[in-house]
Scaffold this motif. Structure first.
Motif, PDB file in Angstrom:
ATOM      1  N   THR A   1     -12.441  10.365   1.494  1.00  0.00           N
ATOM      2  CA  THR A   1     -12.784   9.243   2.367  1.00  0.00           C
ATOM      3  C   THR A   1     -13.935   8.413   1.780  1.00  0.00           C
ATOM      4  O   THR A   1     -14.072   7.230   2.095  1.00  0.00           O
ATOM      5  CB  THR A   1     -13.175   9.747   3.763  1.00  0.00           C
ATOM      6  OG1 THR A   1     -14.200  10.744   3.647  1.00  0.00           O
ATOM      7  CG2 THR A   1     -11.978  10.359   4.470  1.00  0.00           C
TER       8      THR A   1
ATOM      9  N   LEU B   1     -10.066   6.711   1.020  1.00  0.00           N
ATOM     10  CA  LEU B   1      -8.910   7.395   1.582  1.00  0.00           C
ATOM     11  C   LEU B   1      -9.063   7.479   3.105  1.00  0.00           C
ATOM     12  O   LEU B   1     -10.162   7.685   3.612  1.00  0.00           O
ATOM     13  CB  LEU B   1      -8.810   8.795   0.978  1.00  0.00           C
ATOM     14  CG  LEU B   1      -7.541   9.606   1.208  1.00  0.00           C
ATOM     15  CD1 LEU B   1      -6.347   8.957   0.530  1.00  0.00           C
ATOM     16  CD2 LEU B   1      -7.738  11.033   0.694  1.00  0.00           C
ATOM     17  N   ALA B   2      -7.963   7.315   3.825  1.00  0.00           N
ATOM     18  CA  ALA B   2      -8.041   7.276   5.285  1.00  0.00           C
ATOM     19  C   ALA B   2      -8.522   8.591   5.881  1.00  0.00           C
ATOM     20  O   ALA B   2      -9.245   8.605   6.887  1.00  0.00           O
ATOM     21  CB  ALA B   2      -6.683   6.907   5.885  1.00  0.00           C
TER      22      ALA B   2
ATOM     23  N   TRP C   1       1.206   5.743  -2.167  1.00  0.00           N
ATOM     24  CA  TRP C   1       0.966   5.899  -0.731  1.00  0.00           C
ATOM     25  C   TRP C   1       0.628   7.358  -0.425  1.00  0.00           C
ATOM     26  O   TRP C   1       1.165   8.277  -1.040  1.00  0.00           O
ATOM     27  CB  TRP C   1       2.206   5.510   0.064  1.00  0.00           C
ATOM     28  CG  TRP C   1       2.524   4.048   0.058  1.00  0.00           C
ATOM     29  CD1 TRP C   1       3.165   3.342  -0.922  1.00  0.00           C
ATOM     30  CD2 TRP C   1       2.249   3.111   1.104  1.00  0.00           C
ATOM     31  NE1 TRP C   1       3.297   2.027  -0.558  1.00  0.00           N
ATOM     32  CE2 TRP C   1       2.751   1.857   0.679  1.00  0.00           C
ATOM     33  CE3 TRP C   1       1.630   3.211   2.358  1.00  0.00           C
ATOM     34  CZ2 TRP C   1       2.650   0.719   1.473  1.00  0.00           C
ATOM     35  CZ3 TRP C   1       1.528   2.071   3.147  1.00  0.00           C
ATOM     36  CH2 TRP C   1       2.027   0.842   2.705  1.00  0.00           C
TER      37      TRP C   1
ATOM     38  N   SER D   1      -2.565   5.570   3.633  1.00  0.00           N
ATOM     39  CA  SER D   1      -3.408   4.931   2.623  1.00  0.00           C
ATOM     40  C   SER D   1      -2.528   4.448   1.477  1.00  0.00           C
ATOM     41  O   SER D   1      -1.662   5.177   1.001  1.00  0.00           O
ATOM     42  CB  SER D   1      -4.453   5.920   2.078  1.00  0.00           C
ATOM     43  OG  SER D   1      -5.414   6.243   3.056  1.00  0.00           O
TER      44      SER D   1
ATOM     45  N   TYR E   1      -2.786   2.897  -2.398  1.00  0.00           N
ATOM     46  CA  TYR E   1      -3.713   2.750  -3.526  1.00  0.00           C
ATOM     47  C   TYR E   1      -3.035   1.921  -4.603  1.00  0.00           C
ATOM     48  O   TYR E   1      -1.944   2.254  -5.069  1.00  0.00           O
ATOM     49  CB  TYR E   1      -4.091   4.126  -4.062  1.00  0.00           C
ATOM     50  CG  TYR E   1      -5.089   4.095  -5.197  1.00  0.00           C
ATOM     51  CD1 TYR E   1      -6.396   3.673  -5.001  1.00  0.00           C
ATOM     52  CD2 TYR E   1      -4.723   4.516  -6.478  1.00  0.00           C
ATOM     53  CE1 TYR E   1      -7.318   3.659  -6.038  1.00  0.00           C
ATOM     54  CE2 TYR E   1      -5.634   4.509  -7.522  1.00  0.00           C
ATOM     55  CZ  TYR E   1      -6.925   4.076  -7.293  1.00  0.00           C
ATOM     56  OH  TYR E   1      -7.833   4.065  -8.331  1.00  0.00           O
TER      57      TYR E   1
ATOM     58  N   PHE F   1      -8.233   1.318  -2.043  1.00  0.00           N
ATOM     59  CA  PHE F   1      -7.357   1.761  -0.977  1.00  0.00           C
ATOM     60  C   PHE F   1      -7.249   0.710   0.122  1.00  0.00           C
ATOM     61  O   PHE F   1      -8.229   0.037   0.450  1.00  0.00           O
ATOM     62  CB  PHE F   1      -7.894   3.047  -0.338  1.00  0.00           C
ATOM     63  CG  PHE F   1      -7.786   4.266  -1.215  1.00  0.00           C
ATOM     64  CD1 PHE F   1      -6.647   5.051  -1.186  1.00  0.00           C
ATOM     65  CD2 PHE F   1      -8.827   4.624  -2.056  1.00  0.00           C
ATOM     66  CE1 PHE F   1      -6.546   6.180  -1.980  1.00  0.00           C
ATOM     67  CE2 PHE F   1      -8.738   5.747  -2.857  1.00  0.00           C
ATOM     68  CZ  PHE F   1      -7.592   6.530  -2.824  1.00  0.00           C
ATOM     69  N   GLN F   2      -6.061   0.585   0.678  1.00  0.00           N
ATOM     70  CA  GLN F   2      -5.870  -0.157   1.916  1.00  0.00           C
ATOM     71  C   GLN F   2      -5.290   0.812   2.918  1.00  0.00           C
ATOM     72  O   GLN F   2      -4.288   1.488   2.638  1.00  0.00           O
ATOM     73  CB  GLN F   2      -4.924  -1.342   1.741  1.00  0.00           C
ATOM     74  CG  GLN F   2      -4.744  -2.147   3.025  1.00  0.00           C
ATOM     75  CD  GLN F   2      -3.851  -3.364   2.854  1.00  0.00           C
ATOM     76  OE1 GLN F   2      -3.291  -3.591   1.779  1.00  0.00           O
ATOM     77  NE2 GLN F   2      -3.712  -4.151   3.903  1.00  0.00           N
ATOM     78  N   ASN F   3      -5.913   0.905   4.093  1.00  0.00           N
ATOM     79  CA  ASN F   3      -5.500   1.881   5.085  1.00  0.00           C
ATOM     80  C   ASN F   3      -4.803   1.222   6.264  1.00  0.00           C
ATOM     81  O   ASN F   3      -5.139   0.104   6.665  1.00  0.00           O
ATOM     82  CB  ASN F   3      -6.720   2.677   5.576  1.00  0.00           C
ATOM     83  CG  ASN F   3      -7.334   3.518   4.474  1.00  0.00           C
ATOM     84  OD1 ASN F   3      -6.621   4.061   3.634  1.00  0.00           O
ATOM     85  ND2 ASN F   3      -8.655   3.636   4.463  1.00  0.00           N
TER      86      ASN F   3
END
Length: 343
Positions: free
Chosen positions: A131, A135-136, A152, A160, A162, A167-169
């Motif tokens: 995190t 990371l979510a 993913w 999450s 990458y 990262f995009q959550n």
């Protein structure tokens, strides 16, 4: 009915493991408690130094060169080259509850753990993502590479994505049906499907859509999603096996489906619980899949649980269990934990 006798330190489906994890490149120094889901510290160290997988195997994958990749809880990540196993993690990042493994298109190895986030191995060194890196959630149960090359992660706190840099959550705030994810799959149209502890859903790049059956009710606790050669979407959960052809839902079987694969001949294989404390590896015949009652063959049953599934390049079926990894060549089974299986 055939039975296979597998003895191990197996724990039945512990679904709610979480840990904040430590952001350390040298993960062998990560702190972990002396008791982990019933395993003592000495037992975990024994599992982590084993030359073959002898603990719970949730996923089995194949590397680009055909090697078999195995994620074994506390045992590490293994590579099987057709002759012998190599433990890729025992001397480098220590024991963790590994759940999934993936080799991406660049040849990098990704490892998901449910106690300490994600590890990336470039063949020389490990990089640790938690995190702290974006990371979510540090409980990760599935890794998937989409067509664009994004990686993913299905985590206990959302999805999450990458892109190699950041990262995009995605969580319920963005429209995800449930933050506790189990599996991820991209279909031929580019939709990203998510299995969750709640309702499954898909993401079209803009919005999320919760997936419901023909009665308008949402599926629950979906552990596996695949798309077959015809473009139908298959769902597996503890209550059975479902198929969706884009307009019509069909409950193919009452047999539970933890993992699903389609083999080269179009047969559907599943692992799952078929009765109380009884699990099976099953094959649904390709020629009868769309019949009202498809022909299903129970290949092997028993305890312990049968989990991750893979069809290797040679057509053999690999499956994980509560005590390691096994291979079925169409005639015989190999239990690689046994002395004979290690030859």
């Amino acid at each position: 009915m055939k039975y296979i006798h597998l003895y191990s330190l197996f724990l039945m489906l512990v679904f709610h493991t979480s840990c904040d994890g430590q952001n350390q490149t040298n993960a062998s120094q990560d702190n972990f408690s002396k008791e982990h889901n019933g395993h003592s510290e000495s037992q975990i160290k024994e599992l982590a130094t084993s030359k073959v997988p002898v603990s719970q195997v949730r996923h089995v994958k194949q590397a680009r060169n055909g090697d078999i990749l195995i994620a074994a809880a506390w045992g590490g990540a293994f590579r099987y080259d057709g002759k012998s196993f190599t433990n890729l993690t025992s001397s480098k990042i220590g024991p963790h509850r590994f759940w999934d493994v993936l080799e991406d298109r660049h040849g990098n190895l990704w490892l998901a753990s449910t106690d300490s986030g994600v590890y990336n191995y470039n063949g020389k060194a490990f990089q640790h993502f938690t995190t702290r890196e974006g990371l979510a959630n540090n409980r990760v149960m599935c890794i998937y590479e989409d067509k664009a090359g994004n990686i993913w992660f299905a985590t206990g706190g959302g999805a999450s994505r990458y892109d190699g840099q950041s990262f995009q959550n995605f969580t319920t705030k963005e429209g995800l049906s449930n933050n506790d994810l189990t599996t991820i799959m991209e279909d031929k149209t580019g939709k990203i499907w998510f299995g969750t502890r709640g309702e499954p859903c898909f993401y079209d790049g803009k919005t999320f859509t919760i997936f419901k059956n023909k009665d308008g009710k949402a599926f629950k606790n979906v552990w596996s999603i695949i798309e077959d050669k015809k473009g139908s979407i298959w769902f597996g959960d503890v209550d059975g096996l479902w198929r969706y052809d884009g307009s019509t839902f069909t409950k193919v079987s009452q047999r539970g489906a933890y993992a699903i694969i389609e083999d080269k001949k179009g047969n559907i294989w599943t692992t799952g619980e078929v009765n109380f404390n009884g699990w099976a590896l099953s094959r649904y015949d390709a020629k009868s899949l769309y019949n009202k009652k498809p022909t299903v063959t129970e290949i092997i049953s028993g305890p312990p649980a049968f989990l991750g599934l893979l069809e290797a390049n040679d057509g053999s079926i690999w499956f994980g269990s509560g005590s390691g990894v096994h291979r079925y060549d169409g005639k015989t089974f190999t239990d690689f934990k046994s002395a004979a299986g290690q030859k």
